[in-house]
Motif scaffolding. Sequence first.
Motif, PDB file in Angstrom:
ATOM      1  N   ALA A  87      -9.727  12.091   1.109  1.00  0.00           N
ATOM      2  CA  ALA A  87      -8.665  11.817   0.143  1.00  0.00           C
ATOM      3  C   ALA A  87      -8.768  10.362  -0.291  1.00  0.00           C
ATOM      4  CB  ALA A  87      -7.297  12.082   0.759  1.00  0.00           C
ATOM      5  N   PHE A  88      -8.752  10.143  -1.610  1.00  0.00           N
ATOM      6  CA  PHE A  88      -8.759   8.790  -2.155  1.00  0.00           C
ATOM      7  C   PHE A  88      -7.463   8.592  -2.918  1.00  0.00           C
ATOM      8  CE2 PHE A  88     -10.334   5.784  -5.615  1.00  0.00           C
ATOM      9  CZ  PHE A  88     -10.244   4.669  -4.805  1.00  0.00           C
ATOM     10  N   VAL A  89      -6.666   7.612  -2.483  1.00  0.00           N
ATOM     11  CA  VAL A  89      -5.335   7.395  -3.052  1.00  0.00           C
ATOM     12  C   VAL A  89      -5.383   6.185  -3.986  1.00  0.00           C
ATOM     13  CG1 VAL A  89      -2.891   7.174  -2.543  1.00  0.00           C
ATOM     14  CG2 VAL A  89      -4.406   8.254  -0.865  1.00  0.00           C
ATOM     15  N   ASP A  90      -5.028   6.413  -5.249  1.00  0.00           N
ATOM     16  CA  ASP A  90      -5.105   5.370  -6.265  1.00  0.00           C
ATOM     17  C   ASP A  90      -3.998   5.618  -7.293  1.00  0.00           C
ATOM     18  OD1 ASP A  90      -5.727   3.534  -8.205  1.00  0.00           O
ATOM     19  OD2 ASP A  90      -7.618   4.461  -8.811  1.00  0.00           O
ATOM     20  N   THR A  91      -2.762   5.298  -6.910  1.00  0.00           N
ATOM     21  CA  THR A  91      -1.625   5.601  -7.776  1.00  0.00           C
ATOM     22  C   THR A  91      -0.848   4.339  -8.169  1.00  0.00           C
ATOM     23  OG1 THR A  91      -0.226   6.001  -5.834  1.00  0.00           O
ATOM     24  CG2 THR A  91      -1.339   7.912  -6.793  1.00  0.00           C
ATOM     25  N   TRP A  92      -1.458   3.158  -8.016  1.00  0.00           N
ATOM     26  CA  TRP A  92      -0.729   1.919  -8.281  1.00  0.00           C
ATOM     27  C   TRP A  92      -1.542   1.005  -9.181  1.00  0.00           C
ATOM     28  CZ3 TRP A  92      -1.229   3.851  -3.256  1.00  0.00           C
ATOM     29  CH2 TRP A  92      -2.428   3.535  -2.597  1.00  0.00           C
ATOM     30  N   ARG A  93      -0.857   0.019  -9.753  1.00  0.00           N
ATOM     31  CA  ARG A  93      -1.515  -0.956 -10.631  1.00  0.00           C
ATOM     32  C   ARG A  93      -2.042  -2.155  -9.847  1.00  0.00           C
ATOM     33  NH1 ARG A  93      -0.926  -0.588 -16.070  1.00  0.00           N
ATOM     34  NH2 ARG A  93      -1.271  -2.834 -16.272  1.00  0.00           N
ATOM     35  N   ASP A  94      -1.300  -2.579  -8.821  1.00  0.00           N
ATOM     36  CA  ASP A  94      -1.721  -3.737  -8.045  1.00  0.00           C
ATOM     37  C   ASP A  94      -1.058  -3.678  -6.674  1.00  0.00           C
ATOM     38  OD1 ASP A  94       0.942  -4.678  -8.396  1.00  0.00           O
ATOM     39  OD2 ASP A  94       0.368  -5.692 -10.247  1.00  0.00           O
ATOM     40  N   ALA A  95      -1.251  -4.736  -5.890  1.00  0.00           N
ATOM     41  CA  ALA A  95      -0.757  -4.722  -4.513  1.00  0.00           C
ATOM     42  C   ALA A  95       0.754  -4.742  -4.421  1.00  0.00           C
ATOM     43  CB  ALA A  95      -1.340  -5.907  -3.739  1.00  0.00           C
ATOM     44  N   SER A  96       1.433  -5.298  -5.426  1.00  0.00           N
ATOM     45  CA  SER A  96       2.890  -5.403  -5.340  1.00  0.00           C
ATOM     46  C   SER A  96       3.547  -4.030  -5.315  1.00  0.00           C
ATOM     47  CB  SER A  96       3.433  -6.234  -6.512  1.00  0.00           C
ATOM     48  OG  SER A  96       3.120  -5.630  -7.751  1.00  0.00           O
ATOM     49  N   ASP A  97       3.078  -3.101  -6.154  1.00  0.00           N
ATOM     50  CA  ASP A  97       3.642  -1.749  -6.090  1.00  0.00           C
ATOM     51  C   ASP A  97       2.839  -0.865  -5.149  1.00  0.00           C
ATOM     52  OD1 ASP A  97       1.479  -1.764  -7.920  1.00  0.00           O
ATOM     53  OD2 ASP A  97       2.216   0.025  -8.928  1.00  0.00           O
ATOM     54  N   GLY A  98       1.585  -1.251  -4.877  1.00  0.00           N
ATOM     55  CA  GLY A  98       0.740  -0.417  -4.034  1.00  0.00           C
ATOM     56  C   GLY A  98       1.057  -0.476  -2.556  1.00  0.00           C
ATOM     57  N   ALA A  99       1.474  -1.656  -2.050  1.00  0.00           N
ATOM     58  CA  ALA A  99       1.727  -1.793  -0.611  1.00  0.00           C
ATOM     59  C   ALA A  99       2.798  -0.821  -0.119  1.00  0.00           C
ATOM     60  CB  ALA A  99       2.096  -3.232  -0.276  1.00  0.00           C
ATOM     61  N   PRO A 100       3.969  -0.720  -0.771  1.00  0.00           N
ATOM     62  CA  PRO A 100       4.944   0.268  -0.288  1.00  0.00           C
ATOM     63  C   PRO A 100       4.476   1.707  -0.468  1.00  0.00           C
ATOM     64  CG  PRO A 100       5.709  -0.820  -2.311  1.00  0.00           C
ATOM     65  CD  PRO A 100       4.525  -1.578  -1.843  1.00  0.00           C
ATOM     66  N   MET A 101       3.670   1.981  -1.504  1.00  0.00           N
ATOM     67  CA  MET A 101       3.153   3.339  -1.679  1.00  0.00           C
ATOM     68  C   MET A 101       2.149   3.687  -0.580  1.00  0.00           C
ATOM     69  SD  MET A 101       2.550   3.844  -5.758  1.00  0.00           S
ATOM     70  CE  MET A 101       3.853   3.552  -6.964  1.00  0.00           C
ATOM     71  N   MET A 102       1.326   2.710  -0.199  1.00  0.00           N
ATOM     72  CA  MET A 102       0.388   2.941   0.895  1.00  0.00           C
ATOM     73  C   MET A 102       1.132   3.242   2.187  1.00  0.00           C
ATOM     74  SD  MET A 102      -2.462   0.354   2.462  1.00  0.00           S
ATOM     75  CE  MET A 102      -3.560   0.857   3.788  1.00  0.00           C
ATOM     76  N   LYS A 103       2.186   2.463   2.467  1.00  0.00           N
ATOM     77  CA  LYS A 103       2.984   2.706   3.669  1.00  0.00           C
ATOM     78  C   LYS A 103       3.529   4.131   3.677  1.00  0.00           C
ATOM     79  CE  LYS A 103       5.827  -0.373   5.258  1.00  0.00           C
ATOM     80  NZ  LYS A 103       6.876  -1.426   5.405  1.00  0.00           N
ATOM     81  N   ARG A 104       4.002   4.558   2.525  1.00  0.00           N
ATOM     82  CA  ARG A 104       4.582   5.901   2.425  1.00  0.00           C
ATOM     83  C   ARG A 104       3.522   6.979   2.622  1.00  0.00           C
ATOM     84  NH1 ARG A 104       7.967   8.217  -2.814  1.00  0.00           N
ATOM     85  NH2 ARG A 104       8.463  10.265  -1.925  1.00  0.00           N
ATOM     86  N   MET A 105       2.343   6.794   1.991  1.00  0.00           N
ATOM     87  CA  MET A 105       1.293   7.804   2.117  1.00  0.00           C
ATOM     88  C   MET A 105       0.702   7.816   3.517  1.00  0.00           C
ATOM     89  SD  MET A 105      -0.315  10.283   0.624  1.00  0.00           S
ATOM     90  CE  MET A 105      -0.153  10.118  -1.164  1.00  0.00           C
ATOM     91  N   LYS A 106       0.579   6.652   4.142  1.00  0.00           N
ATOM     92  CA  LYS A 106       0.039   6.589   5.501  1.00  0.00           C
ATOM     93  C   LYS A 106       0.834   7.482   6.462  1.00  0.00           C
ATOM     94  CE  LYS A 106      -3.511   3.725   6.157  1.00  0.00           C
ATOM     95  NZ  LYS A 106      -4.702   4.103   6.945  1.00  0.00           N
ATOM     96  N   LYS A 107       2.135   7.526   6.239  1.00  0.00           N
ATOM     97  CA  LYS A 107       2.988   8.331   7.113  1.00  0.00           C
ATOM     98  C   LYS A 107       2.832   9.818   6.858  1.00  0.00           C
ATOM     99  CE  LYS A 107       6.291   4.561   7.582  1.00  0.00           C
ATOM    100  NZ  LYS A 107       7.628   4.010   7.253  1.00  0.00           N
TER     101      LYS A 107
END
Length: 337
Positions: free
Chosen positions: A259-279
């Motif tokens: 799985a490759f996750v790429d749903t954000w524009r940059d780290a500012s919106d990506g960091a919380p999305m990564m946390k959510r997907m990691k779980k």
Amino acid sequence: MQSYSDKIKMERLCDTFRRNFRITELYAVYLERFPDIINKKIISELCADGIITPIDAIPALLCEIFGLNTDESAEDRLLMREYIMPSVRILDAKKYTENPYYRNIKLPDVKIGAWEFKNEVYPAYRGVICDDMQISADFTEIPPLGFFTSDFAFPAVLEDGNEWMTLTPVDLDTCDEAIEAAHGRVVTFGLGLGYYAYMVSLKETVESVTVIEKSPKVIELFNKYILPQFPYPEKVRIINADAFEYAEHEMGRECYDLAFVDTWRDASDGAPMMKRMKKLEKYSPNTEFLYWIENFLISRLRAEKFVEIRDAYKNGSLDADYASVIKALTDTDHLIS
């Protein structure tokens, strides 16, 4: 309780993160407000005699732009030597224009309602982030900054005149690891201009690639103008769904290999999305998960954790030893908790 040795190490760690924060802020201001302040005319004048090359001139110009005094300040000299000089890269346009997607996928010059396909241009020597963050063992973070020596065009989709999707050098370079790792049944979250789906569909080792995309309009544009240009469109399946809903409720039944996750524009919106997907990875235990610009995301999460640790250290309430601090800053599971 921290020993004297731990306190010395903590002070060094605080210095490293302070420099990381400083260089990040300097680069952010430069890229957001003055990206064209270095240009072809300036570089040509500085390098006219052949003694100075662009790779020498650009760091010196950046120091001037940032107001660094490398003659009198040891701190500024360190920033120049350890951060700015290693970050600067001269980019080879052919590396990107000869990429299979750039060579073979042609976006039409059309406007559909509020949407428009067009080529955007980086002027020569405009600074651009060109790869994922470089992170050293001591937590020094170097954002790679690239410069083309001539104008560089890249495809973009605009909505009401604003960039919605682009395919820039950073998009290509930061997908390399996930493309290399792709095999079997692949799922990718986020369609964009279909670059990742295109590249992995070319691989013989990839059986299929499923794309999870939330925007019906993006899917419509892709299906009409881009997918027909794929040599193996039969490998590609697109599902209109929310990434997190799909990962939690549907994905586990599919048995994907990667799985490759790429749903954000940059780290500012990506960091919380990564946390959510990691779980949500627990719902697909046999799938390997990779994240776009993962080092930038980890950097963001680590910075948040470090601020907590630093504040506790400064006010005397930190009771962890240095080894525990390093573990807290290194363990990804700890960072996303």
